[in-house]
Design a protein around this motif. Structure first.
Motif, mmCIF file in Angstrom:
data_model
loop_
_atom_site.group_PDB
_atom_site.id
_atom_site.type_symbol
_atom_site.label_atom_id
_atom_site.label_comp_id
_atom_site.label_asym_id
_atom_site.label_seq_id
_atom_site.Cartn_x
_atom_site.Cartn_y
_atom_site.Cartn_z
ATOM 1 N N HIS A 165 -3.630 -4.163 4.184
ATOM 2 C CA HIS A 165 -2.900 -5.351 4.637
ATOM 3 C C HIS A 165 -1.645 -4.997 5.425
ATOM 4 O O HIS A 165 -0.761 -5.839 5.612
ATOM 5 C CB HIS A 165 -2.619 -6.278 3.453
ATOM 6 C CG HIS A 165 -3.911 -6.729 2.817
ATOM 7 N ND1 HIS A 165 -4.678 -7.742 3.340
ATOM 8 C CD2 HIS A 165 -4.616 -6.214 1.784
ATOM 9 C CE1 HIS A 165 -5.791 -7.866 2.624
ATOM 10 N NE2 HIS A 165 -5.777 -6.943 1.674
ATOM 11 N N CYS A 175 -7.031 -13.037 7.910
ATOM 12 C CA CYS A 175 -7.422 -12.195 6.764
ATOM 13 C C CYS A 175 -7.465 -13.078 5.515
ATOM 14 O O CYS A 175 -6.681 -14.027 5.404
ATOM 15 C CB CYS A 175 -6.376 -11.096 6.597
ATOM 16 S SG CYS A 175 -6.720 -9.970 5.233
ATOM 17 N N CYS A 177 -6.123 -12.610 2.892
ATOM 18 C CA CYS A 177 -4.817 -12.587 2.218
ATOM 19 C C CYS A 177 -3.897 -13.672 2.743
ATOM 20 O O CYS A 177 -2.828 -13.902 2.186
ATOM 21 C CB CYS A 177 -4.151 -11.220 2.370
ATOM 22 S SG CYS A 177 -3.371 -10.948 3.977
ATOM 23 N N CYS A 182 -4.523 -8.008 9.812
ATOM 24 C CA CYS A 182 -4.415 -6.907 8.853
ATOM 25 C C CYS A 182 -5.384 -5.785 9.261
ATOM 26 O O CYS A 182 -6.457 -6.035 9.816
ATOM 27 C CB CYS A 182 -4.760 -7.386 7.447
ATOM 28 S SG CYS A 182 -3.536 -8.526 6.773
HETATM 29 ZN ZN LIG Z 1 -4.561 -9.159 4.825
#
Ligand SMILES: [Zn+2]
Length: 323
Positions: A165, A175, A177, A182
């Protein structure tokens, strides 16, 4: 004979192994079940069931279970709780130390899965003898583990070692996340497949477009095509290697490891990208040419590395706590 149990929880399967501590790479029993679809209680039940089934066979063989470890795919805090997991969000909040300790009556360690795999490679795999090591695992995402001074680095809260990340393109691909660009969107297995879809979408890679698979080729299919000399697949691997090398250079700049290991599912196709990634990384680090080159190599323990490492970490912690 002393045996430690290790359990590796992935997005699709829960793998439990028993590791002979006199011969730390040797798996004496294993069990594999699909990762349950429910929440944290189902996950804990699957982990305990896998560990107990291996432990029962270990004991039946006359050996003794001395410790148990679990590797989880995400941020594991110092109390062993899974705090965030982009690829296993239904497992967030899982705490496995108590249920597993109650079931097996041995010390239990819970850590990040890539930390576990890193420890396995350092104790019993390609990292033996090295004290400054970085492992990156290329799978659905990119996991990471950092060893410095011969010890795993956990950071201030247990969360160190998430190179997947690091943002390499702030306006890049979204992503799981929550951010964009990332490193794992470019240099993981799913990143490889995404690069192939993009090349096909631009009309550059008609050989990668198949009516049976409108979502684009799998990583395995891409590797097959590249090995057969397909130009478009080879070009996708070259782009992939460039992204991989860029991130590895960032890690070398940050940590100056003696050894970087590349593991995870994509290591089976390492001959298609690792040489190029190494060239990119070593030619772009700060002071390239004026420093000893970091070794960049394939990990050797394969898909059981996480489970083996969970067992070895637990055995080490258990030995320490017993004094
Ligand atoms: Zn990420």
């Amino acid at each position: 004979v002393a045996v430690a149990i290790g359990v590796d929880v992935g997005g699709t399967k829960v793998l439990a192994v028993g590791v002979d501590l006199a011969s730390p790479g040797r798996v004496v029993a294993s069990s594999r079940v699909a990762t349950p679809g429910g929440g944290t209680e189902d996950l804990a039940a699957a982990v305990v069931a896998g560990a107990v089934s291996v432990a029962d066979r270990v004991v039946a063989s006359g050996a003794t279970v001395v410790a148990a470890g679990v590797g989880l795919p995400g941020l594991v805090d110092v109390d062993g709780c899974l705090r965030a997991a982009p690829n296993l969000s239904r497992g967030v909040g899982a705490t496995l130390r108590a249920p597993l300790g109650d079931a097996l009556r041995v010390p239990v360690v819970v850590d990040n899965d890539a930390n576990c795999a890193t420890w396995a490679e350092v104790v019993a795999g390609a990292g033996r003898g090295a004290r400054e090591v970085v492992l990156v695992t290329l799978g659905t995402g990119i996991g990471g583990g950092l060893v410095s001074g011969g010890r795993l680095l956990h950071g201030g809260h247990g969360f160190a070692g998430e190179p997947g990340h690091m943002v390499v393109d702030p306006s890049g691909a979204p992503c799981p996340c929550g951010r964009r660009g990332c490193w794992e969107r470019y240099a993981s297995g799913s990143g490889l497949e995404r690069l192939a879809r993009e090349a096909a979408g631009r009309g550059e890679a008609p050989s990668l477009v198949s009516p049976e698979d409108p979502r684009g080729p799998s990583g395995e299919r891409l590797a097959e095509l590249a090995r057969a000399g397909d130009g478009a697949a080879t070009a996708v691997f070259a782009t992939f290697a460039g992204w991989l090398g860029l991130g590895l250079a960032n890690l070398v700049n940050l940590l100056d490891p003696e050894l970087v290991l590349v593991g995870g599912g994509l290591v089976d196709a390492a001959e298609l990208y690792l040489g190029r990634a190494r060239e990119v990384a070593l030619s772009s680090v700060m002071g390239a040419g004026s420093r000893p080159p970091t070794r960049i190599e394939a990990a050797t323990l394969g898909p059981e590395a996480g489970a083996i490492g969970a067992a070895l970490l637990a055995a080490g912690e258990g030995a320490r706590s017993r004094g």
